[in-house]
Design a protein around this motif. Structure first.
Motif, short mmCIF file in Angstrom:
data_model
loop_
_atom_site.label_atom_id
_atom_site.label_comp_id
_atom_site.label_asym_id
_atom_site.label_seq_id
_atom_site.Cartn_x
_atom_site.Cartn_y
_atom_site.Cartn_z
N GLU A 112 0.73 -1.25 0.48
CA GLU A 112 -0.36 0.37 -0.14
C GLU A 112 0.75 1.01 -0.18
O GLU A 112 1.77 1.31 0.65
N ARG A 139 1.29 5.38 -0.24
CA ARG A 139 0.34 6.64 -0.17
C ARG A 139 1.64 7.72 -0.64
O ARG A 139 2.20 7.81 -0.93
N SER A 199 -4.03 7.29 -1.67
CA SER A 199 -3.82 6.06 -1.56
C SER A 199 -3.67 4.88 -2.17
O SER A 199 -5.08 4.37 -3.23
#
Lengths: 360, 365
Positions: free
Chosen positions: A306, A308, A314
């Motif tokens: 993941e 950002r 995200s």
């Protein structure tokens, strides 16, 4: 084909042709109308409108047993007091075929489903996977040329399910059968089918080969349901023959494939997690989005990062951990990149983005 | 929150030994998953810890205190099943405050607790809804919240995502993990889904026929399984039998029954040992210039999203699967092509040939 249950329209004007020998998976979330579709083809339900043809002959008024179809449920429904052999030979026997022919056929089929050694076992002595293979054998023994499979692998353990996928496909292909296989498992559908039919709210959303549906989804729903994707809202700011440019949160400009969405209009960008690369440097020709790794989740053959981005959005990148794989840790600054041609742009949905994605 | 310790736990049902001397420690705040084929004893294990059943032999300790005879309601556990067990006639709020209510908490006391839980699972806006108005995923999240309003510190999850659609299941995995970590709970999660276990846990325990076969961090278990059963059960692998024809230090040379010799890294094999080599499909390269070459003919090409799986039949009939990204050179391969595969030596695992035969060892049913 249309079917209503009270106020609910379970199937809403479905048109579909399936070719002789084709393996078709009907894919959709719970409540999409998949089982209704299959039951109508089987003759277990009558459509309110529309016709069903098998080899050019309308079968609307034919009972299930006269349709050349055999219907297999998720729950195997074997006769508990009969052995494997008796279960498989049951269909041919009631058709009153001669004994020798029945025996030969049954032996062949048990060989085919790899249960010859367990011919005298009763269903409760077998594992779920074996029971499912007996059911499959019984279906084939019926002599029907069209297999209707309703979540046939749904009751099995995950590990077993994956193994049976290829076996099921192989069996259908070896026997030259036509198969319609209903599932909510997109990975199963993509791996097993010649053609995938995506159903949503009783309508066909898209049909195509697994590769087409995956790489060229024609709606946000398909992009989300089949394979999953990153979705980013933005506005198209320009288009040329080479492609379109979209501006997203934070003024970031992203190059995408040529889009029908006009300049100045709100749009949704979808790009596959698997098409999103993570590295320390920019990739020439790609969209390069700097960000920070928020989490790294190991899922076996792949790693899901993941990330950002600097604009606060995200996204997820899924990378096959093959020999070239390089690991990144939480907090590390990276560049996420994807090629413009892997960016699919859709008009901003009337009901909002969340509704299209969360309907799943 | 507690540390849970099982020492030599055995449970029999008639002739069947469902748990056979299981010793396992769950550390404070650890998320542990138990996986294994049907009938391996994983559900019996969780029931022993919950106090739904009592072990025939062995001890169970919570924070050093023996709990074998402690009734389920005094163990401080939250228990979530596969089948969502919400009260259908109660709203989300009614369900989540049920535990505190029967414990005699006043509305003022339970209110903040319930609100906190519903916020954690992001269902606070649906607190007036009844179960039948919610998606199955939201229902299961509510069941988790209900299990936690009892102030449980140990969360026992028995196939908690098993009844949900694949897509919903994947989405709930990360939420569940976050919840457990934020609340600093200790969690034991039983599942038949290895991907779920690998992605959610700090540690994975593999069971077979009532015993623990192997345990370890997800990535270790997947990349360096200590035995053949684990290599097969956790993730997908290719298996080819052979014989060690050269062994020096960490390097072995294995002559495969298929013919070719391949180099591998192994430590405890000797010349003449009959072995099984195992390697993951994603480490099988479709290039002719690598080491450890295997020649064969492509029998099937299957797409799974962005990866392509190529099934190759070797000269003597063994099937080897290669899995590669679609945009790699693998994309140009077709059924019927003659190709050469290669596998890096450090990606090949070597195991002693199983006594009962390879096929039996790999059978999952």
């Amino acid at each position: 084909m249309t079917k209503r249950f009270g106020e609910i329209t379970a199937l809403d004007g479905v048109n579909l042709s399936i070719e002789d020998g084709e393996y078709v998976c009907v894919l959709g979330p719970t409540g999409a109308g998949k089982t209704t579709f299959l039951r109508i083809v089987a003759g277990l339900l009558e459509p309110d409108e529309g016709e069903i043809y098998i080899d050019g002959k309308c079968v609307n008024n034919l009972p299930p047993e006269a349709r050349d179809t055999v219907y297999m449920f998720q729950q195997y429904a074997l006769f508990p007091h009969m052995t494997v052999w008796q279960n498989v030979s049951y269909g041919p026997e009631i058709k009153d075929w001669n004994r020798e022919k029945v025996e030969q056929l049954t032996a062949e089929i048990l060989e085919m489903v790899r249960l010859a050694e367990r011919r005298d076992a009763y269903p409760h002595e077998l594992s779920g996977g074996m029971q499912q293979r007996v059911a499959l054998g019984r279906g084939i023994a019926s002599g029907a040329r069209i297999l209707l499979l309703d979540e046939p692998l749904g009751a099995l353990d995950a590990r077993l399910r994956v193994g049976l996928r290829t076996q099921l496909r192989q069996l259908v292909k070896d026997q030259g059968l036509t198969a319609i296989h209903v599932t909510h498992d997109q990975e199963e559908a993509l791996m097993i089918a010649d053609r995938v039919v995506v159903l949503r709210n009783g309508r066909i959303e898209q049909t195509g080969t697994p590769h087409e549906v995956y790489s060229r989804p024609n709606s946000i729903f398909v992009a989300s349901f089949v394979g999953g994707a990153n979705f980013v809202e933005g506005t198209i700011i320009g288009s040329s023959d080479a492609g379109s440019v979209m501006e997203v949160l934070g003024g970031l400009q992203i190059k995408v494939a040529v889009s029908d969405v006009g300049a100045g209009e709100k749009a949704v960008l979808a790009f596959r997690r698997e098409d999103t690369w993570v590295g320390e440097e920019e990739v020439a020709g790609s969209n390069n989005l700097p960000g920070v790794i928020v989490s790294a989740t190991f899922i076996g053959d792949s790693m899901e990062y993941e990330i950002r981005l600097e604009n606060g959005v995200s996204i997820v990148s899924k990378i096959l951990m093959s020999d070239a794989f390089k690991a990144y840790t939480e907090g590390q600054r990276v560049v996420a990149s994807f090629p413009p041609e892997k960016g699919h742009v859709f008009p901003y949905p009337v009901m909002g983005l969340l509704k299209e994605v969360e309907a799943i | 929150m507690p540390e849970v310790k099982l020492v030599n736990v055995t449970k029999r049902y008639g002739k069947i030994v469902a748990n056979d001397g299981v010793t396992l420690t769950l550390k404070d705040g650890e998320y542990v998953s138990v996986i294994g084929p049907s009938g391996c004893g994983k559900s019996t294990l969780i029931k022993n810890i919950a106090g739904i059943i009592t072990p025939d032999e062995g001890e169970i300790y919570f924070d050093g205190r023996r709990v074998n005879e402690l009734p389920i309601e005094n163990r401080g556990i939250g228990y979530v099943f596969q089948n969502i067990a919400l009260f259908p006639h109660m709203s989300v709020w009614g369900n989540v405050t049920y535990g505190p209510r029967v414990r005699g908490l006043s509305p003022e006391e339970m209110r903040p607790l319930a609100i906190e839980m519903l916020e954690m699972i992001k269902v606070n806006e649906r607190s007036d809804a009844y179960p039948n108005e919610l998606s199955s995923g939201t229902q299961q999240k509510t069941a988790v919240a209900r299990a936690l309003t009892s102030r449980a510190e140990l969360l026992l999850l028995d196939e908690p995502l098993g009844a949900l659609d694949v897509k919903v299941r994947a989405a709930l995995r990360s939420e569940l993990k976050r919840l457990v970590k934020d609340l600093k709970l200790t969690a034991l999660h039983v599942t038949h889904d290895q991907e779920e276990a690998l992605s959610i846990s700090d540690r994975v325990v593999v069971m077979k026929m009532g015993r623990i076969v192997e345990e370890g961090a997800p990535i270790d278990l997947y990349t360096h399984p200590k035995n053949l059963f684990t290599a097969n059960f956790v993730g997908e692998a290719n298996f080819l039998a052979g014989e060690v024809v050269k062994a020096s230090g960490k390097n072995v040379l294995v002559e495969l029954e298929e013919g070719p010799e391949i180099r591998a890294e192994a430590s405890d094999q000797r010349m003449g040992d009959r072995v099984v080599t195992a390697f993951r499909p994603e480490f099988v390269n479709v290039e002719t210039n690598g080491v450890n070459r295997l020649k064969g003919r492509v029998v099937d090409v299957l797409y799974s999203g962005s990866t392509v799986r190529i099934r190759v039949k070797l000269g003597k009939g063994s099937i080897v699967v290669a899995k590669q990204m679609l945009h790699s050179e693998a994309a140009t391969i077709h059924v019927g092509d003659d190709i050469t595969l290669s596998i890096p030596p450090q990606r090949i695992l070597v195991y002693p040939y199983p006594e009962g035969g390879l096929e039996k060892e790999l059978a999952l049913e």
